[in-house]
Scaffold this active site. Structure first.
Site, short mmCIF file in Angstrom:
data_model
loop_
_atom_site.label_atom_id
_atom_site.label_comp_id
_atom_site.label_asym_id
_atom_site.label_seq_id
_atom_site.Cartn_x
_atom_site.Cartn_y
_atom_site.Cartn_z
N GLY A 67 -32.14 -17.74 18.65
CA GLY A 67 -31.69 -16.56 17.93
C GLY A 67 -32.80 -15.96 17.09
N TYR A 182 -14.18 -13.12 13.65
CA TYR A 182 -15.53 -13.58 13.33
C TYR A 182 -15.65 -13.93 11.85
CZ TYR A 182 -20.47 -13.17 12.11
OH TYR A 182 -21.73 -13.39 11.59
N LYS A 186 -16.22 -17.76 10.23
CA LYS A 186 -17.42 -18.03 9.43
C LYS A 186 -17.03 -18.53 8.04
CE LYS A 186 -21.25 -17.52 10.04
NZ LYS A 186 -22.27 -18.52 10.45
#
Length: 342
Positions: A67, A182, A186
């Site tokens: 990433g 999402y 998280k």
């Protein structure tokens, strides 16, 4: 944080990078210091000493090395002569507790910087189970092993843990109120780490762009090659954040014991529309940018309208804030131009 996946890609495909203790020249450049209102010359990245040691003597495991952020964190650690081991799914599947335990124990690091995440915000709405395995179960598995080995953990999180309502800057101590799959997963990951560990850092970031991988800057520049007009949302506000700058901060942080929850973005705020205009201006690209509302643009997952986050806790704990986002963007575009010319 990783960019959104293309259709058909794995959640987070991996390779491994082992950065030995070889020395590299420090990074140079000019940086704008918002608090002081002036430019400063940065001749070399500072080398932080391990507490109680006369030299840098640490091994750090970094997840999500393919990433944008994980890639730059490994490079930053390597540049400081710190042994960094970067992993992705082929080496350590963070959704598999046994895989996590095996790799961390065999690696025997002094700390873990957890950058891997499922960040396809719209796709998460239809893939909640997978998203939760990556963003909530993964941090729990890592934290459990870190607790057993008595080592520190740095968990990278996001502005999406907040509701995105209002206009005030979010504080690190504010309770989460996520409005998307999402964001919820998280935040669940944050809570897992906080419940299990005492030696933890949680660092919330936003609007990330870096050399390795896809991001908003690259998307805008690529769209400008085929479109005369580009529509960009003008009612969502936040702080663009360069992974090069962020990696330097995370490397500073992991070498300390100043645990807790932090916000870390480049200084200053803007809308996505303002950011897009700045990108084209910096790159010398002529294109018609049309501001639109979030409703007009349309998206499956709810985006936070207010992603402004207060970074003051950094300086309160002896860390330097990141440079202004405009300065970061200028440096990043210059790097992209160098790559195109190479």
């Amino acid at each position: 944080m990783r960019p959104a996946r293309r259709a058909g890609e794995k959640a987070f495909p991996y390779s491994i990078i082992r950065a030995g203790k070889r020395k590299r020249p420090g990074r140079q450049g000019k940086f704008f210091l918002p608090d002081e209102g002036k430019m400063a010359e940065c001749k070399e990245a500072p080398v932080r000493m391990r507490p109680g040691s006369a030299e840098v003597d640490m091994k750090i495991l970094v997840t999500g090395v393919k990433g944008q952020l994980g890639h730059d964190v490994v490079k930053e650690l390597e540049g400081r002569g710190i042994e960094a081991i970067g992993v992705d799914i082929e080496e350590m599947d963070i959704t598999d507790a046994a895989s996590v335990e095996k790799v961390i124990k065999e690696t025997a690091p002094d700390a873990v910087i957890h950058c891997a995440a499922y960040t396809a915000v719209d796709a998460a709405e239809e893939n909640e189970e997978l998203c939760r395995k990556v963003n909530a179960d993964g941090p729990r598995y890592i934290a459990n092993v870190c607790k057993e080995l008595d080592i520190r953990m740095l968990q990278v999180s996001t502005d999406y843990v907040f509701s995105g309502e209002g206009e005030r800057f979010w504080e690190p101590e504010d309770e989460g109120d996520p409005r998307s799959v999402y964001g919820r997963t998280k935040y669940e990951g944050e809570l897992e780490v906080r419940e299990i560990l005492e030696k933890y850092f949680i660092v919330r970031i936003a609007w990330v762009f870096g050399v390795n991988g896809k991001n908003f800057v690259k998307t805008m520049l690529n769209l400008a090659k085929t479109h005369d007009t580009i529509r960009v949302v003008n009612d969502q506000f936040g702080s663009p954040t360069y992974t090069f700058d962020l990696a330097r901060l995370l490397a500073d942080m992991i070498l300390t014991e100043k645990y807790g929850v932090y916000h870390a973005t480049n200084e200053g705020t803007c809308s996505w529309y303002e950011f897009a205009c700045s990108i084209f201006r910096e790159a010398g690209v002529s294109v018609n940018v049309v501001p639109v509302t979030t409703e007009e643009y349309g998206a499956k997952a709810k985006r936070p309208a207010n992603s402004r986050m207060n970074n003051d806790k950094l300086t309160e704990n002896g860390f330097r804030k990141l440079p202004a986002w405009q300065d970061a963007l200028a440096r990043y575009v210059a790097v992209l131009k160098e790559q195109d010319e190479a």
